[in-house]
Design a protein around this motif. Structure first.
Motif, short mmCIF file in Angstrom:
data_model
loop_
_atom_site.label_atom_id
_atom_site.label_comp_id
_atom_site.label_asym_id
_atom_site.label_seq_id
_atom_site.Cartn_x
_atom_site.Cartn_y
_atom_site.Cartn_z
N ARG A 159 -31.53 -15.63 -12.86
CA ARG A 159 -31.65 -14.35 -13.57
C ARG A 159 -33.07 -14.15 -14.10
O ARG A 159 -33.53 -13.02 -14.24
CB ARG A 159 -30.66 -14.29 -14.73
CG ARG A 159 -29.21 -14.35 -14.27
CD ARG A 159 -28.27 -14.63 -15.41
NE ARG A 159 -26.93 -14.84 -14.92
CZ ARG A 159 -26.01 -15.59 -15.52
NH1 ARG A 159 -26.32 -16.21 -16.65
NH2 ARG A 159 -24.82 -15.73 -15.00
N PRO B 99 -36.95 -11.53 -10.76
CA PRO B 99 -37.96 -10.44 -10.92
C PRO B 99 -39.39 -10.88 -10.60
O PRO B 99 -40.06 -10.22 -9.80
CB PRO B 99 -37.76 -10.03 -12.38
CG PRO B 99 -36.34 -10.36 -12.68
CD PRO B 99 -36.07 -11.63 -11.94
N THR C 296 -39.99 -11.51 -6.87
CA THR C 296 -40.22 -10.30 -6.07
C THR C 296 -41.72 -10.00 -5.97
O THR C 296 -42.23 -9.66 -4.90
CB THR C 296 -39.49 -9.11 -6.70
OG1 THR C 296 -38.11 -9.42 -6.84
CG2 THR C 296 -39.65 -7.87 -5.85
N ASN C 297 -42.41 -10.14 -7.10
CA ASN C 297 -43.86 -9.89 -7.08
C ASN C 297 -44.58 -10.84 -6.13
O ASN C 297 -45.52 -10.45 -5.43
CB ASN C 297 -44.43 -10.06 -8.49
CG ASN C 297 -43.95 -8.97 -9.43
OD1 ASN C 297 -43.64 -7.87 -8.99
ND2 ASN C 297 -43.87 -9.28 -10.71
N SER D 244 -38.67 -4.71 -2.43
CA SER D 244 -38.25 -4.50 -3.83
C SER D 244 -36.78 -4.10 -3.90
O SER D 244 -36.04 -4.56 -4.79
CB SER D 244 -39.13 -3.42 -4.47
OG SER D 244 -40.47 -3.81 -4.48
N TYR D 245 -36.35 -3.24 -2.98
CA TYR D 245 -34.96 -2.80 -2.99
C TYR D 245 -34.00 -3.98 -2.76
O TYR D 245 -33.02 -4.14 -3.49
CB TYR D 245 -34.74 -1.74 -1.91
CG TYR D 245 -33.31 -1.32 -1.74
CD1 TYR D 245 -32.70 -0.46 -2.66
CD2 TYR D 245 -32.54 -1.80 -0.68
CE1 TYR D 245 -31.38 -0.10 -2.53
CE2 TYR D 245 -31.22 -1.44 -0.53
CZ TYR D 245 -30.64 -0.59 -1.46
OH TYR D 245 -29.31 -0.24 -1.32
N MET E 273 -34.57 -7.18 -3.24
CA MET E 273 -34.60 -8.11 -4.37
C MET E 273 -33.89 -7.53 -5.58
O MET E 273 -33.26 -8.26 -6.36
CB MET E 273 -36.04 -8.46 -4.70
CG MET E 273 -36.78 -9.24 -3.61
SD MET E 273 -35.99 -10.82 -3.20
CE MET E 273 -36.36 -11.76 -4.67
N ASN E 274 -34.00 -6.21 -5.78
CA ASN E 274 -33.29 -5.59 -6.91
C ASN E 274 -31.77 -5.67 -6.73
O ASN E 274 -31.03 -5.87 -7.70
CB ASN E 274 -33.72 -4.13 -7.05
CG ASN E 274 -35.12 -4.00 -7.61
OD1 ASN E 274 -35.60 -4.91 -8.30
ND2 ASN E 274 -35.78 -2.90 -7.34
N VAL E 275 -31.32 -5.50 -5.49
CA VAL E 275 -29.88 -5.65 -5.22
C VAL E 275 -29.44 -7.08 -5.54
O VAL E 275 -28.40 -7.30 -6.18
CB VAL E 275 -29.58 -5.32 -3.74
CG1 VAL E 275 -28.14 -5.70 -3.39
CG2 VAL E 275 -29.80 -3.83 -3.49
N TRP E 276 -30.25 -8.05 -5.09
CA TRP E 276 -29.92 -9.46 -5.39
C TRP E 276 -29.94 -9.71 -6.90
O TRP E 276 -29.07 -10.41 -7.44
CB TRP E 276 -30.92 -10.36 -4.69
CG TRP E 276 -30.61 -11.82 -4.78
CD1 TRP E 276 -29.40 -12.38 -5.11
CD2 TRP E 276 -31.49 -12.92 -4.57
NE1 TRP E 276 -29.47 -13.75 -5.10
CE2 TRP E 276 -30.74 -14.10 -4.78
CE3 TRP E 276 -32.83 -13.00 -4.22
CZ2 TRP E 276 -31.33 -15.36 -4.65
CZ3 TRP E 276 -33.40 -14.26 -4.08
CH2 TRP E 276 -32.66 -15.42 -4.30
N ASN E 277 -30.91 -9.12 -7.59
CA ASN E 277 -31.02 -9.31 -9.03
C ASN E 277 -29.80 -8.76 -9.76
O ASN E 277 -29.29 -9.37 -10.71
CB ASN E 277 -32.30 -8.63 -9.54
CG ASN E 277 -32.60 -8.99 -10.97
OD1 ASN E 277 -32.32 -10.12 -11.40
ND2 ASN E 277 -33.15 -8.06 -11.72
N ARG E 278 -29.31 -7.60 -9.29
CA ARG E 278 -28.11 -7.03 -9.93
C ARG E 278 -26.88 -7.89 -9.69
O ARG E 278 -25.99 -7.95 -10.53
CB ARG E 278 -27.87 -5.61 -9.40
CG ARG E 278 -28.81 -4.57 -9.98
CD ARG E 278 -28.29 -3.16 -9.72
NE ARG E 278 -28.29 -2.85 -8.30
CZ ARG E 278 -29.30 -2.29 -7.66
NH1 ARG E 278 -30.41 -1.98 -8.35
NH2 ARG E 278 -29.25 -2.03 -6.38
#
Length: 405
Positions: A329, A333, A336-337, A390-391, A393-398
């Protein structure tokens, strides 16, 4: 007269109140900003079109259909000098995706390994990991790229000699020479079996996690998945009559000097420019990922480790089932960078003449003079790739985010 003066005063007061209204004033400023921005964009476009007209250069993307006339040393699709500029750019785009994708995989694996090693209780392991991070991330990536390409990969044997590993992998200054797979009829069945095996393995892993959460017992998901991914394609391979063979690279050690070396067209050759870029990108980015992983693990309360040990979990199990899932968690983020940085840094390929999109596009630009169009293609590609990364990784992050009830 007095009534007329009062009316004029009320109108002036309403006008002053209208202008002094913060919301109205904000809208007026935004409209003014958009007008100025639009005027600047129009002026730039008009000036560029005028300059192109003076230089007798036609604007637009029609040049993509013209014959390229130059070769590319590494192409993942069919390509030769008679192909179009558009085809050449597609080859460069695929080469960029190849080095960026493999670089992300290698950097992630190495970064996680080094990040965990930095927290090791073994003094030597921890210090080696620390030295790796501090040295690598404080040397510019371009210098590291030059080191791997010019100092390391240029030190291998020349074209008439080779270094061999296990009698299968051979390396010299021409690159890495490995067997090339040759596909016959029925090879598609093996590919389909591999795809089915991977999908089935994912289902098994998902089922194993649910059972672990429900019962506390871990089923042998790894062995089942291995059997599905490896065993199923092997069975289909033999049933289909072994439709996949390998073309082994042929090395001529005898005969005239000019004919010695690897025979052209035999085996598969991976060019050294690709290796140099891949190694430099992976090692450089892994140093930053290691710090991200270390910070993520540090963010997990030590009480979680003590609780896991009190339940009888070993160190590896604690790390795998308790610490890392919670640390992800925090890790995802900034991770991703690093992925975005690696993708954009792949444009340094032009320094070692690896035919990525920027390198191939530079050749196209020099031949056609379509600077605006080429820069637009570069910007759109890297912007689109970054947004897609980014999309995902954001899905994975959620999916791993903590959901409060």
């Amino acid at each position: 007269m007095a009534s007329g003066g009062q009316d004029a005063g009320r109108k002036a007061g309403r006008a002053a109140g209208f202008i002094n209204n913060p919301e109205v004033r904000g809208v007026l400023f935004q409209i003014a900003f958009l007008v100025v921005l639009g005027w600047l964009a129009y002026d730039i476009i008009e000036n560029t079109a005028r300059n192109l007209q003076k230089a007798n250069i036609a604007s637009g993307f029609g040049f993509l259909d013209r014959t390229a006339g130059f070769g590319i040393v590494q192409a993942l699709i069919d390509y030769n000098e008679a192909r179009s500029y558009g085809r050449a750019l597609l080859v460069g785009l695929l080469n960029t995706l190849l080095v960026a994708g493999l670089g992300i995989l290698l950097a992630t694996a190495l970064g996680f390994l080094v990040g965990v090693a930095r927290l090791s209780s073994n003094w030597l392991v921890a210090r080696i990991a620390t030295a790796y991070v501090e040295i690598i991330r404080n040397i510019p990536l371009l210098l590291q790229l030059f080191f791997w390409y010019f100092a390391v990969l240029r030190s291998v044997p020349g074209m008439r000699e080779k270094w061999s590993f296990l009698g299968v992998f051979h390396i010299n200054i021409g690159g890495l020479h490995i067997p090339r797979p040759v596909f016959a009829d029925g090879a598609a069945l093996v590919g389909a079996a591999l795809l089915i095996g991977i999908l089935a393995a994912l289902i098994v892993v998902r089922w194993g996690r649910k059972r672990l959460d429900a019962t506390g017992q871990a089923p042998p998901s790894g062995w089942i998945s291995l059997a599905l991914v490896v065993g199923l394609p092997l069975v289909v391979f033999f049933l289909a009559g072994r439709p996949i063979s390998f073309d082994v690279p042929v090395f001529n050690e005898q005969g005239p000097l000019l004919r010695r070396g690897f025979q052209a067209g035999s085996g598969l050759t991976v060019i050294p420019e690709f290796f140099g870029l891949l190694i430099a990108l992976s090692i450089y980015t892994a140093a930053y990922i290691a710090e991200v992983v270390r910070a993520g693990i540090r963010a997990v309360n030590e009480g979680q480790t003590e609780a896991a040990h009190s339940l009888g979990l070993r160190q590896g199990q604690t790390l795998r089932y308790v610490i890392v899932p919670q640390a992800m968690r925090v890790i995802i983020p900034p991770l991703t960078n690093q992925y975005l940085n690696l993708t954009k840094n792949s444009s340094l390929a032009v320094a070692v003449a690896y035919p990525d999109l920027v390198s191939v596009g530079g050749t196209v630009l020099n031949q056609t003079g379509q600077a605006v169009e080429m820069v637009s293609i570069w910007m759109i590609f890297y912007l689109g790739l970054s947004l897609l990364t980014s999309y995902v990784m954001n899905v994975w992050n959620r999916r791993v985010a903590l959901v409060e009830r």
